[in-house]
Design a protein around this motif. Structure first.
Motif, PDB file in Angstrom:
ATOM      1  N   TRP A 137       0.874  -1.173   0.000  1.00 25.13           N
ATOM      2  CA  TRP A 137       0.000   0.000   0.000  1.00 25.13           C
ATOM      3  C   TRP A 137       0.906   1.217   0.000  1.00 25.13           C
ATOM      4  N   LYS A 138       0.766   2.062  -1.018  1.00 22.99           N
ATOM      5  CA  LYS A 138       1.650   3.207  -1.192  1.00 22.99           C
ATOM      6  C   LYS A 138       3.130   2.786  -1.178  1.00 22.99           C
ATOM      7  N   GLU A 139       3.429   1.669  -1.847  1.00 19.25           N
ATOM      8  CA  GLU A 139       4.781   1.098  -1.955  1.00 19.25           C
ATOM      9  C   GLU A 139       5.311   0.548  -0.641  1.00 19.25           C
ATOM     10  N   CYS A 140       4.484   0.561   0.396  1.00 19.24           N
ATOM     11  CA  CYS A 140       4.894   0.053   1.709  1.00 19.24           C
ATOM     12  C   CYS A 140       4.276  -1.326   1.930  1.00 19.24           C
ATOM     13  N   LEU A 141       5.047  -2.234   2.532  1.00 20.74           N
ATOM     14  CA  LEU A 141       4.512  -3.550   2.856  1.00 20.74           C
ATOM     15  C   LEU A 141       3.650  -3.455   4.109  1.00 20.74           C
ATOM     16  N   VAL A 142       2.459  -4.025   4.021  1.00 19.93           N
ATOM     17  CA  VAL A 142       1.582  -4.075   5.193  1.00 19.93           C
ATOM     18  C   VAL A 142       2.010  -5.262   6.046  1.00 19.93           C
ATOM     19  N   CYS A 143       2.667  -4.970   7.188  1.00 20.18           N
ATOM     20  CA  CYS A 143       3.187  -6.044   8.061  1.00 20.18           C
ATOM     21  C   CYS A 143       2.111  -6.616   8.970  1.00 20.18           C
ATOM     22  N   SER A 144       1.213  -5.765   9.435  1.00 19.60           N
ATOM     23  CA  SER A 144       0.118  -6.231  10.305  1.00 19.60           C
ATOM     24  C   SER A 144      -1.069  -5.295  10.150  1.00 19.60           C
ATOM     25  N   LEU A 145      -2.225  -5.798  10.508  1.00 20.46           N
ATOM     26  CA  LEU A 145      -3.468  -5.031  10.393  1.00 20.46           C
ATOM     27  C   LEU A 145      -4.333  -5.376  11.603  1.00 20.46           C
ATOM     28  N   THR A 146      -4.561  -4.382  12.461  1.00 23.14           N
ATOM     29  CA  THR A 146      -5.320  -4.602  13.702  1.00 23.14           C
ATOM     30  C   THR A 146      -6.614  -3.810  13.646  1.00 23.14           C
ATOM     31  N   PRO A 147      -7.769  -4.478  13.500  1.00 22.10           N
ATOM     32  CA  PRO A 147      -9.046  -3.759  13.412  1.00 22.10           C
ATOM     33  C   PRO A 147      -9.378  -3.071  14.735  1.00 22.10           C
ATOM     34  N   SER A 148      -9.856  -1.861  14.651  1.00 21.63           N
ATOM     35  CA  SER A 148     -10.336  -1.147  15.837  1.00 21.63           C
ATOM     36  C   SER A 148     -11.844  -0.960  15.780  1.00 21.63           C
ATOM     37  N   SER A 149     -12.428  -1.123  14.593  1.00 27.17           N
ATOM     38  CA  SER A 149     -13.880  -1.091  14.405  1.00 27.17           C
ATOM     39  C   SER A 149     -14.179  -1.784  13.094  1.00 27.17           C
ATOM     40  N   GLY A 150     -15.449  -1.776  12.715  1.00 28.35           N
ATOM     41  CA  GLY A 150     -15.807  -2.433  11.476  1.00 28.35           C
ATOM     42  C   GLY A 150     -15.282  -1.722  10.244  1.00 28.35           C
ATOM     43  N   THR A 151     -14.927  -0.456  10.402  1.00 23.79           N
ATOM     44  CA  THR A 151     -14.475   0.322   9.242  1.00 23.79           C
ATOM     45  C   THR A 151     -13.069   0.886   9.409  1.00 23.79           C
ATOM     46  N   GLU A 152     -12.404   0.587  10.514  1.00 25.25           N
ATOM     47  CA  GLU A 152     -11.107   1.206  10.782  1.00 25.25           C
ATOM     48  C   GLU A 152     -10.120   0.175  11.330  1.00 25.25           C
ATOM     49  N   SER A 153      -8.874   0.240  10.862  1.00 27.28           N
ATOM     50  CA  SER A 153      -7.818  -0.667  11.320  1.00 27.28           C
ATOM     51  C   SER A 153      -6.510   0.101  11.442  1.00 27.28           C
ATOM     52  N   THR A 154      -5.656  -0.400  12.310  1.00 26.14           N
ATOM     53  CA  THR A 154      -4.303   0.151  12.449  1.00 26.14           C
ATOM     54  C   THR A 154      -3.340  -0.733  11.672  1.00 26.14           C
ATOM     55  N   ALA A 155      -2.631  -0.145  10.741  1.00 25.51           N
ATOM     56  CA  ALA A 155      -1.705  -0.895   9.895  1.00 25.51           C
ATOM     57  C   ALA A 155      -0.267  -0.543  10.264  1.00 25.51           C
ATOM     58  N   LEU A 156       0.570  -1.572  10.341  1.00 24.72           N
ATOM     59  CA  LEU A 156       2.003  -1.364  10.504  1.00 24.72           C
ATOM     60  C   LEU A 156       2.635  -1.474   9.123  1.00 24.72           C
ATOM     61  N   LEU A 157       3.251  -0.377   8.669  1.00 27.44           N
ATOM     62  CA  LEU A 157       3.817  -0.305   7.325  1.00 27.44           C
ATOM     63  C   LEU A 157       5.338  -0.424   7.383  1.00 27.44           C
ATOM     64  N   LEU A 158       5.892  -1.150   6.416  1.00 16.88           N
ATOM     65  CA  LEU A 158       7.340  -1.265   6.259  1.00 16.88           C
ATOM     66  C   LEU A 158       7.769  -0.379   5.096  1.00 16.88           C
ATOM     67  N   ALA A 159       8.709   0.518   5.350  1.00 16.78           N
ATOM     68  CA  ALA A 159       9.140   1.474   4.328  1.00 16.78           C
ATOM     69  C   ALA A 159       9.776   0.768   3.138  1.00 16.78           C
ATOM     70  N   PRO A 160       9.682   1.359   1.950  1.00 17.58           N
ATOM     71  CA  PRO A 160      10.311   0.755   0.767  1.00 17.58           C
ATOM     72  C   PRO A 160      11.820   0.963   0.728  1.00 17.58           C
ATOM     73  N   GLN A 161      12.361   1.835   1.567  1.00 18.78           N
ATOM     74  CA  GLN A 161      13.803   2.078   1.603  1.00 18.78           C
ATOM     75  C   GLN A 161      14.409   1.493   2.888  1.00 18.78           C
ATOM     76  N   GLN A 162      15.711   1.214   2.833  1.00 18.86           N
ATOM     77  CA  GLN A 162      16.433   0.815   4.031  1.00 18.86           C
ATOM     78  C   GLN A 162      17.811   1.464   4.002  1.00 18.86           C
ATOM     79  N   PHE A 163      18.474   1.477   5.150  1.00 14.93           N
ATOM     80  CA  PHE A 163      19.761   2.143   5.290  1.00 14.93           C
ATOM     81  C   PHE A 163      20.727   1.218   6.031  1.00 14.93           C
TER      82      PHE A 163
END
Length: 472
Positions: free
Chosen positions: A340-366
Motif C-alpha cells: 500500500w503506497k509502496e509500503c509492505l503491510v506487516c500487520s493489520l489490527t481492526p479497531s472497528s468495522g471500518t477502521e484498522s491500524t496498519a504497521l507499514l514497512l518502508a520501501p527504503q532501508q539504510f
C-alpha cells in the motif's frame, strides 16, 4: 695424353664438355638420399607444459595431483607435481584431452575411485578435511608443443567454530554437521549424498574451539548442527538449524554461548575466499531433539558488551504509542503481505468495522551504526509520511517469523521487485536488522534477537503505524 695431342682442338673441346656434364649429373643424383630423410614418419607425441595460478591469488597447496582424460574418458596420465616454482612438462599422444588438477588431495588422505573417469568421485575420509581442496579443469587440443595455464578455485566451504560458556566440568565437546558431500567428481560435481561430518573440539582457556575444517557442500536449503557435551552427570545434546545452504568458496564462522546467545567477533578471511559469513547460535534456545523454534528463556538477559551479545528480548525503552497517528481513507482495506503506497503491510489490527491500524514497512532501508538510527530516521519521509521509527522487538519477531528462511524471503523480494520497490530484504548470514530502539538486532535466517554492538553497521528498515478507514 699423347693421343689427345693428335686430335683436333674441336674434338678436345667436345670431350671436355661431355665429361663436365657427366660429373654434374652424377652430383645431382646424390641428393636423393636427403629426399628420403624428409619422408620419415611424423612424431606421434606432443609436448605439454603447464603453469599454475588460482582465483584471487588464493594459496595453492602442493603437491598437485594431475590427471589427463582422453575423448574415450580414459585416464591416460596420473602424476604428482611437487615443485612449487617449476612448470609441469610431459609428452602425450596427439589428440584432445581434459586435464584435471587437484590441490590438497595428497595432504588430506583422499581416496581415489577404483576406476578413474571424469564422472567418478574422490572421497574424503570422515567427509571432512583439514586443508582446502581446489580443482582446475582444462580442455586442450594437443597437436603440437603446447603451453597452458591451469587456474584453481575452491570446491569446499571453510568452517570455524567457537563456543564459550561451556560448563567447566565438561570433558568433551563434539559436533556433527549435515548435510555434506562425501566426495567430488573429477568434473567438479559434488556427490550430494547428504552425509554428516564429525568435528571434535579442544579447550583453549574458557573457549572450546577447533582447527579450521573444510567440507564439500551438499545441495540443501538448511544446514544442521548437532552438538554433544560430555559431563559427569551425563551427555547433553543440542541442535541448531542454519536456514541456508553452505557454499563452496565461502568461509563460515559459527559462534555460540552456552545458556546465552552471543556473537563473537573474529577475523576469518584469506585471499581467494568470499566475504566471511558469521553465524551465531545459543544453546538455551535449542531443543535437544534438534528443533529450534523457541526464542530462549529468561537466561537471555545477558549483560551485553561490545559486539552483539546478551540477546535482550524485552521491550524496555520502547514507546509504540502515537497520539498523532495519521488517518487515511481507503476504498478497500489492504491485506497483510500486500503493498500500500509502496509500503509492505506487516500487520493489520481492526479497531472497528471500518477502521484498522496498519504497521507499514518502508520501501527504503539504510546501512548504519546503531548510534546513528535516530538521526537517520529524522530525515526520512515517504509519500508525505514522516515520523518513522524502528521495529519493536515483538514486531521484528513477527515479521521474521512470517518471512523466515531463504524461500519465504525470496518470495517477499519478488513481490517488492515486481512493484519496483528500491530496497530488497537482506538475508545472508551476516545481514542483521535493527529493532528495539536500536538496542537489538534480528536476522531473517536466525531465530535469535541479539544485542546491537557499537563496532559494526546494521540494516535499518523504518516502520510506521497509520490508521486506515474505509471511505463511505
Amino acid at each position: 695424353m699423347n693421343y689427345l695431342k693428335t686430335l683436333p682442338i674441336a674434338q678436345i673441346r667436345l670431350f671436355l664438355i661431355l665429361l663436365y656434364n657427366a660429373i654434374w649429373l652424377f652430383s645431382c643424383g646424390e641428393y636423393k638420399v636427403d629426399e628420403g630423410n624428409e619422408s620419415q614418419p611424423e612424431e606421434k607425441n606432443s609436448r605439454l607444459q603447464l603453469d599454475f595460478n588460482s582465483v584471487d591469488n588464493a594459496k595453492i597447496n602442493f603437491p598437485l595431483s594431475l590427471f589427463a582424460f582422453n575423448t574415450e574418458n580414459e585416464c591416460v596420465m596420473q602424476h604428482t607435481h611437487t615443485a612449487t616454482d617449476d612448470l609441469f612438462t610431459s609428452e602425450l599422444p596427439k589428440g584432445q584431452y581434459t586435464i584435471v588438477g587437484i590441490s590438497g588431495m595428497e595432504n588430506n588422505g583422499v581416496s581415489l575411485p577404483l576406476q578413474t573417469t571424469p564422472e567418478s568421485f574422490i572421497r574424503l575420509s570422515g567427509n571432512v578435511c583439514s586443508s582446502p581442496l581446489q580443482i582446475s579443469r582444462l580442455q586442450i587440443g594437443l597437436n603440437q608443443a603446447t603451453f597452458a595455464t591451469m587456474t584453481f578455485s575452491y570446491v569446499v566451504s571453510a568452517l570455524r567454530f567457537t563456543m564459550s560458556g561451556i560448563p567447566s566440568d565438561a570433558s568433551k565437546v563434539e559436533m556433527k554437521l549435515s548435510p555434506v558431500s562425501s566426495g567430488i567428481s573429477f568434473s567438479g560435481n559434488p556427490r550430494n549424498d547428504k552425509q554428516e561430518a564429525a568435528i571434535t573440539f579442544h579447550k583453549d582457556g574458557h573457549i572450546w574451539t577447533c582447527k579450521e575444517q573444510y567440507i564439500i557442500p551438499s545441495e540443501s536449503s538448511t544446514t544442521h548442527l548437532s552438538i554433544n557435551i560430555e559431563r559427569p552427570g551425563g551427555n547433553e545434546a543440542y541442535g541448531y538449524t542454519y536456514q541456508a545452504a553452505l557454499k563452496a568458496g565461502y568461509p563460515y564462522h559459527f559462534t555460540g554461548r552456552y545458556g546465552q546467545p552471543i556473537a563473537l567477533d573474529g577475523t576469518f578471511q584469506a585471499e581467494g575466499w568470499h566475504q566471511v559469513t558469521n553465524v551465531e547460535f545459543g544453546f538455551d534456545q535449542i531443543k535437544p531433539d534438534g528443533k529450534d523454534d523457541n526464542e530462549g528463556n529468561g537466561g537471555n538477559n545477558g549483560s551485553g558488551s561490545s559486539g552483539e551479545g546478551g540477546g535482550s528480548d524485552g521491550n524496555e525503552g520502547e514507546d509504540n504509542n502515537d497520539s498523532n497517528m495519521p488517518i487515511y481513507k481507503v476504498s478497500a482495506m489492504p491485506e497483510v503481505g500486500t503493498l500500500w503506497k509502496e509500503c509492505l503491510v506487516c500487520s493489520l489490527t481492526p479497531s472497528s468495522g471500518t477502521e484498522s491500524t496498519a504497521l507499514l514497512l518502508a520501501p527504503q532501508q539504510f546501512y548504519v551504526y546503531a548510534s546513528d538510527t535516530e538521526e537517520q530516521l529524522s530525515y526520512f519521509s515517504h509519500n508525505g509520511m514522516s515520523g518513522w521509527r524502528i521495529f519493536s522487538t515483538e514486531e521484528a519477531k513477527a515479521f521474521r517469523d512470517r518471512y523466515f528462511g531463504i524461500t519465504k524471503t525470496e518470495a517477499l523480494n519478488k513481490l517488492l521487485l515486481d512493484a519496483e520497490v528500491p530496497s530488497l530484504i537482506k538475508y545472508e548470514g551476516t545481514d542483521r536488522y535493527l529493532c528495539n530502539n536500536g538496542k537489538s538486532t534480528f536476522s531473517m535466517t536466525s531465530n535469535m534477537v541479539s544485542n546491537a554492538g557499537d563496532s559494526r553497521k546494521y540494516y535499518l528498515r523504518p516502520v510506521k503505524e497509520v490508521k486506515l478507514k474505509l471511505s463511505k
